[in-house]
Enzyme design. Structure first.
Site, PDB file in Angstrom:
ATOM      1  CG  ASP A   9      -1.973   0.975   1.296  1.00  0.00           C
ATOM      2  OD1 ASP A   9      -2.441   1.434   0.254  1.00  0.00           O
ATOM      3  OD2 ASP A   9      -2.360   1.357   2.422  1.00  0.00           O
ATOM      4  CB  VAL A  47      -9.436  -4.902  -0.798  1.00  0.00           C
ATOM      5  CG1 VAL A  47      -9.775  -4.006  -1.978  1.00  0.00           C
ATOM      6  CG2 VAL A  47      -7.924  -4.949  -0.595  1.00  0.00           C
TER       7      VAL A  47
HETATM    8  P1  IMP Z   1       1.816  -0.249   3.932  1.00  0.00           P
HETATM    9  O1  IMP Z   1       2.906  -0.151   4.943  1.00  0.00           O
HETATM   10  O2  IMP Z   1       0.985   1.017   3.887  1.00  0.00           O
HETATM   11  O3  IMP Z   1       2.276  -0.660   2.558  1.00  0.00           O
HETATM   12  O4  IMP Z   1       0.771  -1.271   4.486  1.00  0.00           O
HETATM   13  C1  IMP Z   1       0.887  -2.609   4.349  1.00  0.00           C
HETATM   14  C2  IMP Z   1      -0.090  -3.308   5.266  1.00  0.00           C
HETATM   15  O5  IMP Z   1      -1.258  -2.542   5.493  1.00  0.00           O
HETATM   16  C3  IMP Z   1      -0.570  -4.565   4.617  1.00  0.00           C
HETATM   17  O6  IMP Z   1       0.273  -5.649   4.950  1.00  0.00           O
HETATM   18  C4  IMP Z   1      -1.952  -4.724   5.193  1.00  0.00           C
HETATM   19  O7  IMP Z   1      -1.889  -5.427   6.406  1.00  0.00           O
HETATM   20  C5  IMP Z   1      -2.427  -3.319   5.465  1.00  0.00           C
HETATM   21  N1  IMP Z   1      -3.312  -2.821   4.388  1.00  0.00           N
HETATM   22  C6  IMP Z   1      -3.052  -1.885   3.469  1.00  0.00           C
HETATM   23  N2  IMP Z   1      -4.087  -1.690   2.639  1.00  0.00           N
HETATM   24  C7  IMP Z   1      -5.047  -2.558   3.039  1.00  0.00           C
HETATM   25  C8  IMP Z   1      -6.375  -2.875   2.563  1.00  0.00           C
HETATM   26  O8  IMP Z   1      -6.920  -2.326   1.584  1.00  0.00           O
HETATM   27  N3  IMP Z   1      -7.038  -3.843   3.255  1.00  0.00           N
HETATM   28  C9  IMP Z   1      -6.509  -4.504   4.321  1.00  0.00           C
HETATM   29  N4  IMP Z   1      -5.275  -4.247   4.789  1.00  0.00           N
HETATM   30  C10 IMP Z   1      -4.552  -3.289   4.156  1.00  0.00           C
END
Ligand code: IMP
Ligand code: MG
Length: 179
Positions: A102, A152
Site C-alpha cells: 500500500d 479491500v
Molecule cells: P503499507 O505499509 O501502507 O504498505 O501497508 C501494508 C499493510 O497494510 C498490509 O500488509 C496490510 O496489512 C495493510 N493494508 C493496506 N491496505 C489494506 C487494505 O486495503 N485492506 C486490508 N489491509 C490493508
C-alpha cells in the site's frame, strides 16, 4: 459477511489462476537457490499457503509479525516488529511474502531491517499492489494484481482483524468503518 462487501474484485478462481502463475515464475527464477520465504503475518497466511504449493523448488519458510495499522484503515506510519525470524538468514535468498503493498512503509522498513543480516538477496512477492498510494520508494518483484484505491478485505486481509476468512477479495463497504 457478504452483506458488508460492496463489490467482489477477485474470485477464488481468479486468485487460484494468478497464484499458479506467480508460483511458476518463482519456480523458474529460484531453481537451485534454496530460497527462504518470509511471510508477514497475519495477512499473508492464506496467500502464502496457496502460493507455496505452486512453488516446486527446495525452500524453507519463516514468519515475521509487524504492526503498523492498529484497527484503522490507513497506516500510522510507525512500524513495530512484534515477532522476528526464528533462524539466521545470512547467505540466503530471501523472498518476503505480503498480502498487499500500500504506502510501502512496512515493506521498505522490513527490507532494510533484514538486509543488515547479510542475505544473498531479498525480493518481494505481494498478492495485491496499490501503486496510487505509495509513499515509500519500493516496488514488488512479483505482484498478483493491481488494485484501485479502496479498502479491500478477504483471503487473509482484514479490517479490525475480521474478514480474513472470506475466500475472495472484495471492497469493504465504507459504512462498516465509518460507523
Ligand atoms: P503499507 O505499509 O501502507 O504498505 O501497508 C501494508 C499493510 O497494510 C498490509 O500488509 C496490510 O496489512 C495493510 N493494508 C493496506 N491496505 C489494506 C487494505 O486495503 N485492506 C486490508 N489491509 C490493508
Ligand atoms: Mg499485512
Amino acid at each position: 459477511m457478504r452483506q458488508d462487501i460492496e463489490r467482489i474484485l477477485f474470485t477464488e478462481e481468479q486468485l487460484k489462476g494468478r497464484i499458479a502463475e506467480l508460483g511458476a515464475q518463482i519456480t523458474a527464477d529460484y531453481r537451485d537457490r534454496n530460497p527462504i520465504f518470509v511471510g508477514v503475518l497475519k495477512g499473508c497466511f492464506v496467500f502464502m499457503a496457496d502460493l507455496l504449493r505452486c512453488v516446486d523448488v527446495y525452500c524453507t519458510m519463516d514468519f515475521m509479525s509487524v504492526s503498523s495499522y492498529g484497527d484503522g484503515v490507513t497506516s500510522t506510519g510507525a512500524v513495530k516488529i512484534t515477532k522476528d525470524l526464528s533462524r539466521d538468514i545470512a547467505g540466503r535468498h530471501v523472498i518476503i511474502v505480503e498480502d498487499i503493498l500500500d504506502s510501502g512503509i512496512t515493506l521498505s522498513y522490513l527490507k532494510k531491517y533484514l538486509s543488515v543480516r547479510n542475505p544473498a538477496s531479498i525480493s518481494i512477492v505481494t498478492l495485491l499492489d496499490k501503486p496510487s498510494r505509495r509513499r515509500a520508494d519500493i516496488s514488488a518483484d512479483y505482484s498478483g494484481f493491481e488494485v484501485e484505491d479502496a479498502f479491500v478485505v478477504g483471503y487473509g486481509l482484514d479490517y479490525a482483524e475480521e474478514y480474513r476468512n472470506l475466500p475472495y477479495i472484495g471492497i469493504l463497504k465504507s459504512e462498516v468503518y465509518s460507523k
